[in-house]
Design a protein around this motif. Sequence first.
Motif, PDB file in Angstrom:
ATOM      1  N   SER A  42       6.836  72.794  39.191  1.00  0.00           N
ATOM      2  CA  SER A  42       7.661  73.520  38.500  1.00  0.00           C
ATOM      3  C   SER A  42       6.925  74.321  37.415  1.00  0.00           C
ATOM      4  O   SER A  42       5.702  74.236  37.371  1.00  0.00           O
ATOM      5  CB  SER A  42       8.529  72.619  37.572  1.00  0.00           C
ATOM      6  OG  SER A  42       7.887  71.969  36.733  1.00  0.00           O
ATOM      7  N   THR A 102       7.317  74.447  34.321  1.00  0.00           N
ATOM      8  CA  THR A 102       6.870  73.563  33.303  1.00  0.00           C
ATOM      9  C   THR A 102       5.630  72.675  33.510  1.00  0.00           C
ATOM     10  O   THR A 102       4.703  72.698  32.600  1.00  0.00           O
ATOM     11  CB  THR A 102       8.266  72.573  32.818  1.00  0.00           C
ATOM     12  OG1 THR A 102       9.544  73.118  32.637  1.00  0.00           O
ATOM     13  CG2 THR A 102       7.773  71.692  31.580  1.00  0.00           C
ATOM     14  N   LEU A 136       2.834  74.954  33.147  1.00  0.00           N
ATOM     15  CA  LEU A 136       2.060  75.179  31.830  1.00  0.00           C
ATOM     16  C   LEU A 136       1.401  73.956  31.656  1.00  0.00           C
ATOM     17  O   LEU A 136       0.389  73.935  30.821  1.00  0.00           O
ATOM     18  CB  LEU A 136       3.444  75.175  30.792  1.00  0.00           C
ATOM     19  CG  LEU A 136       4.277  76.477  31.001  1.00  0.00           C
ATOM     20  CD1 LEU A 136       5.538  76.594  30.119  1.00  0.00           C
ATOM     21  CD2 LEU A 136       3.374  77.756  30.543  1.00  0.00           C
ATOM     22  N   TYR A 176      12.173  80.262  26.240  1.00  0.00           N
ATOM     23  CA  TYR A 176      13.032  78.946  26.748  1.00  0.00           C
ATOM     24  C   TYR A 176      12.067  77.634  26.150  1.00  0.00           C
ATOM     25  O   TYR A 176      11.017  77.901  25.914  1.00  0.00           O
ATOM     26  CB  TYR A 176      12.596  78.956  28.275  1.00  0.00           C
ATOM     27  CG  TYR A 176      13.425  78.107  28.939  1.00  0.00           C
ATOM     28  CD1 TYR A 176      14.763  77.689  28.893  1.00  0.00           C
ATOM     29  CD2 TYR A 176      12.547  77.104  29.766  1.00  0.00           C
ATOM     30  CE1 TYR A 176      15.375  76.609  29.474  1.00  0.00           C
ATOM     31  CE2 TYR A 176      13.084  76.086  30.450  1.00  0.00           C
ATOM     32  CZ  TYR A 176      14.521  75.772  30.148  1.00  0.00           C
ATOM     33  OH  TYR A 176      15.173  74.745  30.912  1.00  0.00           O
ATOM     34  N   THR A 198       8.484  76.164  26.953  1.00  0.00           N
ATOM     35  CA  THR A 198       7.054  76.592  26.385  1.00  0.00           C
ATOM     36  C   THR A 198       6.526  75.847  25.269  1.00  0.00           C
ATOM     37  O   THR A 198       5.210  75.579  25.001  1.00  0.00           O
ATOM     38  CB  THR A 198       7.248  78.143  26.121  1.00  0.00           C
ATOM     39  OG1 THR A 198       8.096  78.920  26.936  1.00  0.00           O
ATOM     40  CG2 THR A 198       5.908  78.777  25.675  1.00  0.00           C
ATOM     41  N   VAL A 209       4.487  84.563  26.227  1.00  0.00           N
ATOM     42  CA  VAL A 209       5.453  84.510  27.310  1.00  0.00           C
ATOM     43  C   VAL A 209       5.760  86.161  27.536  1.00  0.00           C
ATOM     44  O   VAL A 209       6.127  86.922  26.653  1.00  0.00           O
ATOM     45  CB  VAL A 209       6.644  84.011  26.723  1.00  0.00           C
ATOM     46  CG1 VAL A 209       8.025  83.952  27.636  1.00  0.00           C
ATOM     47  CG2 VAL A 209       6.569  82.577  26.178  1.00  0.00           C
ATOM     48  N   ALA A 228       7.252  82.924  33.526  1.00  0.00           N
ATOM     49  CA  ALA A 228       7.991  82.326  34.374  1.00  0.00           C
ATOM     50  C   ALA A 228       9.268  83.260  34.875  1.00  0.00           C
ATOM     51  O   ALA A 228       9.978  83.246  35.730  1.00  0.00           O
ATOM     52  CB  ALA A 228       8.709  81.186  33.670  1.00  0.00           C
ATOM     53  N   PHE A 270      11.669  78.450  39.763  1.00  0.00           N
ATOM     54  CA  PHE A 270      13.533  77.779  39.603  1.00  0.00           C
ATOM     55  C   PHE A 270      14.181  78.816  40.324  1.00  0.00           C
ATOM     56  O   PHE A 270      14.201  79.871  40.297  1.00  0.00           O
ATOM     57  CB  PHE A 270      13.716  77.618  38.199  1.00  0.00           C
ATOM     58  CG  PHE A 270      15.062  77.240  37.824  1.00  0.00           C
ATOM     59  CD1 PHE A 270      15.186  75.836  37.773  1.00  0.00           C
ATOM     60  CD2 PHE A 270      15.973  77.770  37.666  1.00  0.00           C
ATOM     61  CE1 PHE A 270      16.462  75.118  37.531  1.00  0.00           C
ATOM     62  CE2 PHE A 270      17.209  77.177  37.294  1.00  0.00           C
ATOM     63  CZ  PHE A 270      17.426  75.816  37.285  1.00  0.00           C
ATOM     64  N   LYS A 273      15.077  82.320  38.852  1.00  0.00           N
ATOM     65  CA  LYS A 273      13.915  83.256  38.571  1.00  0.00           C
ATOM     66  C   LYS A 273      14.075  84.591  39.683  1.00  0.00           C
ATOM     67  O   LYS A 273      14.434  84.215  40.760  1.00  0.00           O
ATOM     68  CB  LYS A 273      12.810  82.601  38.484  1.00  0.00           C
ATOM     69  CG  LYS A 273      12.579  81.289  37.667  1.00  0.00           C
ATOM     70  CD  LYS A 273      12.719  81.445  36.266  1.00  0.00           C
ATOM     71  CE  LYS A 273      12.699  80.251  35.417  1.00  0.00           C
ATOM     72  NZ  LYS A 273      12.790  80.284  33.994  1.00  0.00           N
ATOM     73  N   GLY A 298       9.896  74.616  41.581  1.00  0.00           N
ATOM     74  CA  GLY A 298       8.552  74.885  41.909  1.00  0.00           C
ATOM     75  C   GLY A 298       8.022  75.788  40.976  1.00  0.00           C
ATOM     76  O   GLY A 298       8.591  76.241  39.982  1.00  0.00           O
ATOM     77  N   TYR A 357      18.435  83.478  23.668  1.00  0.00           N
ATOM     78  CA  TYR A 357      18.619  82.062  23.482  1.00  0.00           C
ATOM     79  C   TYR A 357      19.495  81.964  22.274  1.00  0.00           C
ATOM     80  O   TYR A 357      19.237  82.720  21.375  1.00  0.00           O
ATOM     81  CB  TYR A 357      17.308  81.509  23.428  1.00  0.00           C
ATOM     82  CG  TYR A 357      16.309  81.557  24.828  1.00  0.00           C
ATOM     83  CD1 TYR A 357      16.801  80.801  25.857  1.00  0.00           C
ATOM     84  CD2 TYR A 357      15.679  82.593  24.775  1.00  0.00           C
ATOM     85  CE1 TYR A 357      15.896  80.959  27.028  1.00  0.00           C
ATOM     86  CE2 TYR A 357      14.968  82.811  26.123  1.00  0.00           C
ATOM     87  CZ  TYR A 357      15.030  81.885  27.148  1.00  0.00           C
ATOM     88  OH  TYR A 357      14.602  82.059  28.487  1.00  0.00           O
TER      89      TYR A 357
HETATM   90  C1  LIG Z   1      11.972  78.843  33.514  1.00  0.00           C
HETATM   91  C2  LIG Z   1      11.241  79.116  32.370  1.00  0.00           C
HETATM   92  C3  LIG Z   1      10.209  78.009  32.047  1.00  0.00           C
HETATM   93  C4  LIG Z   1      10.109  76.602  32.971  1.00  0.00           C
HETATM   94  O1  LIG Z   1      10.167  76.777  34.393  1.00  0.00           O
HETATM   95  P1  LIG Z   1      10.747  75.584  35.357  1.00  0.00           P
HETATM   96  O2  LIG Z   1      10.396  75.850  36.496  1.00  0.00           O
HETATM   97  O3  LIG Z   1      12.177  75.539  35.113  1.00  0.00           O
HETATM   98  O4  LIG Z   1       9.983  74.263  34.801  1.00  0.00           O
HETATM   99  C5  LIG Z   1       9.042  78.056  31.302  1.00  0.00           C
HETATM  100  N1  LIG Z   1       8.958  79.077  30.622  1.00  0.00           N
HETATM  101  C6  LIG Z   1       9.910  80.091  30.736  1.00  0.00           C
HETATM  102  C7  LIG Z   1       9.839  81.374  29.634  1.00  0.00           C
HETATM  103  C8  LIG Z   1      10.830  80.159  31.498  1.00  0.00           C
HETATM  104  O5  LIG Z   1      12.071  81.201  31.621  1.00  0.00           O
END
Ligand SMILES: *Cc1c(COP(=O)(O)O)cnc(C)c1O
Length: 382
Positions: free
Chosen positions: A67, A69, A72, A94, A97, A146, A174, A198, A201, A209, A328
């Motif tokens: 993923s 996440t 990171l 999101y 981070t 980001v 992401a 995700f 995205k 993934g 957000y």
């Molecule tokens: C979607 C997203 C993530 C996390 O990605 P996942 O694949 O859902 O774990 C991290 N940072 C940002 C800025 C995102 O938009």
Amino acid sequence: MSMNDPQARPIPFLDLKAQQARIAADLRPRLEAVLAHCQFILGPEVAELEARLGEYCGAAHCVTVSSGTDALQIALMAEGIGRGDAVFLPAFTYTATAEVPLLLGATPVFVDVDPRSFQIDPAALAARVAAVRAAGRLRPRAIIGVDLFGQPADWPAIAAIAAREGLFTLDDCAQSFGASLHGRKLGSAADATATSFFPSKPLGAYGDGGALFTESAERAALYRSLRTHGEGTTRYEVLRTGMNGRLDTLQAAVLLSKMTVFDDELAIRERIARLYDSRLGNAVATPVRVADSTAAWAIYAILLRDTQARTRVQDGLRGQGVPTAIYYPRPLHLQPAYAHAHDGAALPVSEDLAGRILALPIHPDLTDQDVARISDAVLALV
Ligand SMILES: *Cc1c(COP(=O)(O)O)cnc(C)c1O
């Protein structure tokens, strides 16, 4: 306009069914191939995808993971970041981070964003690093920039601060895989780049993934080890504490198929963004373009006058079958789970944006007529 009006058919915020119909002829045989060889973990499609993605964004190494996440997390684990370490990141992003440094025992240091680009503000970043150094309680270690909503952060400015301060840079890409800055696709702007697949995205799988990109062969080797329980040269040699962080083969097959249309989809997203810009630009604040860049437009967000105006527009659009989203509604330093980690620094831009930002539908299966209809509805409501 009534819901019976054909003009008022509900518009999807994202249309994964329409997209699947477009790639079906390519996708089915790829899925069948995986079902035939049954190498569901680290099958040949995973290596093929890593080569394809690395080549696409011009990065020397690509390591796919489970993923965005986890991407990171693995990147920070590889640097040994943990207790006592300060990780600088934007307050307006999101949750993942900030979650990752906290999971590793490190402290997120929230930085305010630029009111026009919504990206981490380099001047604020430099001031926050200096303040943390002066306080002497935490050791500055890393910056997570980001690329918010699909546009690139100011990587030359971030990299200059990191070089001066000796900090690791991690690009949370992401929302922005496929975007470029100064003629180069994102993927090598930082020491490591993490992206997410995700489903919603710009490049989305049919499940979770992600991927890591780096120019460093040592880092890439560490990422491969960490995603498989810290394994060494043989499977049952454990060199370090890792995790189960692999991308599965079926997702790699889906992503290989999506890659065949990805550039066309990015071009459509760009056309839609321009249409919104031209129709709405005189009435509301539309996204300000980062100079000399291209965007992946994961999200197209406008700014309304205040929260009341946003609620009015959002409710009005919903009544006409037009979904919107708020990315957000709360900056991370005000989240109940993260407030304890915040040092109390003022982050006025992040707080202001959270109160009046609104995301409109943007995806490759939105028609120009849809965009016109959404825009006219917004104009009538502001
Ligand atoms: C979607 C997203 C993530 C996390 O990605 P996942 O694949 O859902 O774990 C991290 N940072 C940002 C800025 C995102 O938009």
